[in-house]
Write an enzyme that holds these catalytic residues in place. Structure first.
Site, PDB file in Angstrom:
ATOM      1  CG  ASN A  21      44.571   4.797  52.054  1.00  0.00           C
ATOM      2  OD1 ASN A  21      44.177   5.278  50.983  1.00  0.00           O
ATOM      3  ND2 ASN A  21      44.511   3.501  52.304  1.00  0.00           N
ATOM      4  N   PRO A  22      45.302   8.340  50.722  1.00  0.00           N
ATOM      5  CG  PRO A  22      46.663   9.279  49.102  1.00  0.00           C
ATOM      6  CD  PRO A  22      46.582   8.126  50.059  1.00  0.00           C
ATOM      7  CE  LYS A  23      39.888   3.142  46.334  1.00  0.00           C
ATOM      8  NZ  LYS A  23      40.296   1.995  45.499  1.00  0.00           N
ATOM      9  N   GLY A  40      29.299   5.801  63.305  1.00  0.00           N
ATOM     10  CA  GLY A  40      29.152   6.277  64.678  1.00  0.00           C
ATOM     11  C   GLY A  40      28.947   7.777  64.735  1.00  0.00           C
ATOM     12  CE  LYS A  57      48.453  19.318  61.518  1.00  0.00           C
ATOM     13  NZ  LYS A  57      48.284  20.698  61.016  1.00  0.00           N
ATOM     14  CD  GLU A  65      35.417  15.052  64.874  1.00  0.00           C
ATOM     15  OE1 GLU A  65      35.757  16.125  65.411  1.00  0.00           O
ATOM     16  OE2 GLU A  65      34.910  14.112  65.499  1.00  0.00           O
ATOM     17  N   GLY A 115      41.889   9.654  66.072  1.00  0.00           N
ATOM     18  CA  GLY A 115      42.181   8.232  65.979  1.00  0.00           C
ATOM     19  C   GLY A 115      43.332   7.919  65.050  1.00  0.00           C
ATOM     20  CB  ALA A 116      43.956   8.736  61.492  1.00  0.00           C
TER      21      ALA A 116
END
Lengths: 736, 316
Positions: free
Chosen positions: A622-624, A245, A692, A696, A515-516
């Site tokens: 989630n580092p991945k 998106g 956070k 972006e 979002g996260a």
């Protein structure tokens, strides 16, 4: 649940599931083609019909007459929607664009008709039979031509104030012994996501269900309701899988409105995928900017004055590109000003694209910082460290919640081998390649908003989370499931995450990298309530209950979690709301980007050789998946630096290169090894997750790092993006 | 895409005859360009003649010691052919510089020669284009021209030919073999195959109506070191800003042709005498009649510098 004081220890801090580099929970569905994207749903009741959008072929004016008779007679055509039969249409709240030329044409490729037929091919063929006669108007298409006349923008809900002033900028700049006053330009850019805007619309009586591809369900519901003039509670949007998106699917675009109108006209479900060649001139894009930056500093490199003025254009009533946002926060300096001007342009609407404001703003500011460092005889990393600030430079009484910017710079410089960079441009040669290194700082706001979730426990011990959060390829499913697993003390496999349905509890969706943090806090709130309900059902005193290994434990009692739902599912719903922490603290994410490029000494071709991003974004859930987001941003930044530009035909008023052959995003061969690392930090002012977003941040600062590396390689400063070879070829070293 | 009728040809002459019988018909082989153009209604053939079943997919030695490449040899097969790689390296390199592996698997030798311009105004059916709609005008002239021709253009058209392969064919002096509906054949030197736009930019080749390409032949190998240097904005999957095809001999003599600058592969044999004196005099002679626009003037300098890169590599 209300979050109004910084987080202390909570179940998330166990980090058994949260913080682990886990695979995407929906990954197998995607890699095996079982995740249905908007255009692919097979379970829609009724016989599907196909819509094809016809775009206006003028940039400005009105439709004098539109003849659809031949199209209507074409084989298999079921309906033709135009302004003559669409009925009144409203606009959304976030985009200013109109979904149908009615009959005024506001921009090139604005829809003038939707042709609905039994087959896609039939609709496409019939579209070629529609005859429109236009009266052309005079449009404005050239931003530079309005540089002297464009007014200061109006205050608007997003992007910060159009003007800011602290201290005496003009006086301090005039008095500064070392100054820079340069102008930079960034071009119109397209989101160019892989999945086009697409919708399947189906009516049942006066109720509308749309399987679509949008990032923010709540805005979609609101804006579709406004567009069609029907109440929100008669609309359901379903958007569980989204093929990218980047802000281009923030809310309703014309595919959604036209599919709904087409389905109503045809009396059948209708699917519409916006044709790729329409996307560039039809939908929103990141608008071009002109940016003037002035920096004044003492001889030892302390910034005393920093000013950033910016111009962008838009349809009447449209938003600015708020490029000055990051300049307000990134560096110290007692005397400051920013100003954003907005011209009226009759091109497609400019609006949000990944890191709106910050991405193009830093493309200018971070070249300016590189130039300023050179004028001062300082290393670019050292110059930035020297001008770090731990408080909001506009409000020194307001600290940053966390600000490991200097750590990002230092870690990056160390890992990248920055000390091996030659401060003299054009000095490093590797065969036919001129080699250079560049870096840039990065800052991106860390917003968080009210988000809700529903949590259900069944007798098998399965925890199901429902929220209208979307996953646009970022990993939302996975972090939602991780949060619930951590809270309920179950392995990830015992959690089912259901997203992207407007009938689920509301979140701000995917946008603005909020979002996260937002959705995980909502899931935290719902799971907190579920824990209480479970404890209550089991007769435990909820204060001393622990949830671990699929069990609920209290004292020496341990009960399987599912037992609490033995007499029936337990379903709870809650949301997380916020107090004033975001006012008390400046909440931002930070980063440092490093790039090494080779520039062919003969042809000027650029190849990025390696890149490093060091990011600080609170707890990394989630580092991945976070790393994937950051390296995706780095790829996008390569495009912004080197190739991406929608080229305006200033006579005819449209973006000429309106397909993926002409709008060049990076291909695999453009992308070298990318390294992304995170600073180990938590930000307790954000939410109980202390996290956070990063989506972006991964883009901001990438393009200027590459631009600075090109300068370091060739000694030619280019201030106009993208840095294509024609802009410096004349200035490359003479050939032997 | 407009509805069309379709047939499979059984021989080259029959294919040519079918094209005469059906005005506006197109041959279809790989379809990597034609199908896209049909979907956009840039090409609206009422009839397609599928030539994939005609064989013509072999690469054979000629009596003169050259190669005859069947019209339907796929780009992938041609680039990988041992004889091509050994003796006509410029051709193999040019092919591999173009498109993607998937497209090269489908695209044919004749189709590559016949692919149409990538001028963005040609691709937008709302815009006037003399090539797409003769007499409608050229929206590109005075518009966005960065990628367009710097030489050999006309008042009617400033499009470029997009092929990489054709530039290599030009430097190798390839010959296009054809058959007409009456069964007669002819051999068209590659230099005469593509036309300049003049005032009929829609007429792109020397082919007559119905005339069908059966093969492209290469003369016997000329030795030397072979180069194809393609410069573009991104590293792959883009058309050339400028490309240089060159065959260089040990004594500094050689041949050179340019792509991305004109309506056809651009070669000026007389300029090749300057090769021992370096890129600047050669490029000056090749592009002496260039009339670039403001946006594409860089191509003249880029051609010189790209040729210089090739000559430096040849010397090294």
């Amino acid at each position: 649940m209300k979050f109004d004081t910084p987080a202390t220890n909570n179940p998330i801090d166990q980090l058994k599931v949260v913080g682990q580099p886990l695979d995407r929970v929906e990954g197998p569905l995607k890699t095996t083609g079982q995740a249905p994207y908007a255009y692919e749903w097979q379970d829609v009741p009724g016989r599907m019909a196909y819509g094809y959008i016809l775009g206006a072929t003028i940039a400005k004016g009105r439709i004098a007459a539109i003849d659809t008779a031949a199209a209507r007679r074409a084989p298999g055509v079921l309906a033709v929607v135009t302004h003559e039969n669409a009925g009144p249409l409203g606009r959304g709240q976030f985009y200013v664009q109109r979904f149908l030329a009615a009959p005024e044409v506001d921009h090139y490729h604005q829809p003038i008709a939707l042709i609905v037929a039994e087959t896609f091919e039939g609709a496409r063929d019939a579209a070629g039979l529609v005859r429109a006669r236009y009266v052309e108007g005079r449009g404005a298409f050239d931003l530079a031509a309005q540089r002297d006349t464009a007014p200061v923008a109006q205050r608007a809900p997003f992007g910060g104030p159009p003007e800011t002033a602290v201290g005496d900028f003009e006086g301090a700049f005039a008095a500064a012994p070392v100054t820079l006053d340069e102008t930079y330009t960034t071009p119109d850019q397209a989101h160019a996501m892989m999945e086009p805007h697409a919708t399947i619309a189906a009516w049942e009586g006066d109720r509308l269900t749309c399987r679509t591809s949008i990032q923010q369900m709540n805005w979609g519901l609101r804006d579709l309701s406004l567009a069609l003039g029907i109440p929100k509670d008669r609309i359901r949007l379903i958007s569980p899988y989204i093929g990218g998106g980047f802000g281009g699917k923030g809310t309703v675009q014309s595919d959604l409105v036209l599919a709904a109108l087409g389905a109503r006209a045809a009396g059948r479900p209708v699917k519409v995928a916006m044709q790729r060649p329409l996307m560039f001139n039809n939908t929103i894009h990141r608008p071009a900017t002109i940016q003037r930056i002035r920096i004044g500093a003492t001889r030892d490199g302390r910034i005393t004055a920093i000013g950033h003025e910016s111009w962008s254009g838009n349809l009447p009533g449209g938003r600015t590109e708020p490029t000055t946002l990051s300049t307000r926060f990134l560096y110290a300096g007692a005397n400051r000003m920013t100003r954003v001007r907005l011209a009226v342009l009759d091109l497609a609407e400019g609006n949000a694209m990944r890191a709106p404001g910050e991405a193009p703003g830093l493309m200018a500011l971070e070249i300016a910082m590189d130039e300023m460092a050179e004028r001062l005889g300082l290393d670019p990393v050292a110059f930035r460290i020297l001008n770090d600030t731990q408080v909001d430079p506009e409000k020194p009484e307001r600290p940053f919640s966390t600000r490991p910017f200097v750590e990002c710079l230092r870690v990056g410089a160390e890992r990248f081998g920055w000390s091996r960079r030659s401060p003299r441009p054009g000095a490093v040669r590797d065969g036919a390649w001129l080699v250079g290194m560049g870096m840039a700082g990065a800052i991106r706001g860390a917003p968080i908003s009210k988000a809700g979730a529903r949590a259900r426990l069944d007798a098998r011990g399965i925890v199901t989370i429902e929220t209208d959060m979307t996953d646009i390829g970022t990993g939302s499913y996975t972090i939602v499931a991780q949060t619930a697993a951590e809270m309920m003390g179950v392995p990830l496999e015992r959690v089912v995450a259901k997203l992207g349905d407007s009938s689920f509890p509301e979140t701000p969706g995917s946008g603005g990298q909020q979002g996260a943090p937002s959705v995980t806090a909502g899931v935290y709130a719902a799971c907190t309530k579920l824990r209480e309900a479970v404890a209550h059902r089991l007769g435990f005193n909820s204060a001393d209950v622990t949830f671990a290994d699929g069990e609920v434990r209290s004292g020496n009692r341990a009960v399987p979690l599912g037992q609490a739902a033995g007499a029936g599912d337990i379903t709870v719903e809650d949301s997380m709301e916020y107090g004033d922490l975001s006012q008390r603290f400046a909440q931002q994410t930070f980063g440092a980007h490093f790039a090494e490029v080779g520039v062919d000494a003969y042809t000027g071709e650029v190849r990025v050789r390696r890149m490093l991003a060091v990011c600080a974004a609170g707890r990394i859930l989630n580092p991945k998946t976070a790393r994937s987001q950051v390296i995706g941003g780095m790829v996008m930044g390569i495009g912004a630096a080197l190739t991406e530009e929608m080229t305006v035909d200033k006579r005819r008023g449209f973006f000429v290169n309106h397909d993926l052959a002409g709008y060049e995003v990076p291909v695999h061969a453009d992308v070298p090894h990318l390294d992304a690392v995170f600073i180990d930090e938590v930000d307790p002012t954000m939410s109980p997750l202390k996290a956070k977003g990063v989506g972006e941040l991964g883009l901001t600062g990438v393009a200027p790092a590459i631009a600075n590396a090109i300068y370091n390689a060739i000694g030619v400063r280019v201030r106009d993006y993208p840095l294509t070879l024609d802009k410096y070829l004349e200035h490359l070293p003479a050939l032997a | 895409m407009r509805p069309f009728t379709y047939e499979r040809a059984r021989s080259p002459a029959e294919a040519a005859a079918a094209a005469i019988r059906n005005p506006g018909a197109r041959f279809i082989a790989g379809g990597t360009n034609l199908l896209d153009l049909m979907k956009l209604q840039i090409e609206v053939p009422p009839h397609l003649i599928d030539v994939n079943g005609l064989g013509l997919d072999r690469i054979e030695g000629t009596q003169e010691g050259g190669l005859r490449i069947g019209a339907l040899v796929r780009n992938t097969s041609l680039a990988a052919d041992e004889r091509v790689r050994r003796h006509y390296g410029v051709l193999s390199r040019a092919l591999l510089a173009g498109a993607t592996a998937q497209l090269r698997n489908k695209a044919t030798t004749a189709g590559n020669l016949l692919q149409r311009t990538r001028c963005p105004y040609f691709y937008d059916t709302a815009q006037p284009c003399n090539k797409r709609q003769p007499g409608s005008g050229c929206a590109a002239i005075g518009g966005v021209t960065r990628l367009l021709a710097v030489i050999g253009s006309s008042e009617a058209c400033i499009a470029t030919h997009p092929s990489d392969m054709a530039v290599a064919m030009r430097v190798l002096d390839a010959v296009v073999e054809t058959v007409k509906a009456d069964g007669t054949t002819r051999r068209i030197p590659i230099a005469e195959f593509h036309r300049l736009p003049g005032d009929t930019p829609h007429v792109e080749t020397a082919l007559e109506r119905g005339e069908f390409i059966t093969a492209v032949t290469l003369p016997p190998p000329i030795g030397g070191r072979h180069f194809y240097r393609k410069v573009r904005d991104r590293a792959s999957y883009a058309f050339a800003l400028v490309s240089v095809a060159a065959v260089m001999q040990r004594d500094g003599t050689g041949r050179v042709a340019l792509g991305g600058v004109a309506h056809k592969p651009w070669r000026v044999e007389a300029a090749e005498a300057e090769l021992p004196r370096g890129a600047r005099p050669v490029t000056a002679a090749i592009l002496d009649s260039a009339k670039p626009t403001h946006d594409n003037a860089f191509k003249v300098k880029l051609a010189e510098r790209t040729l210089a890169a090739v000559l430096a590599e040849a010397r090294g």
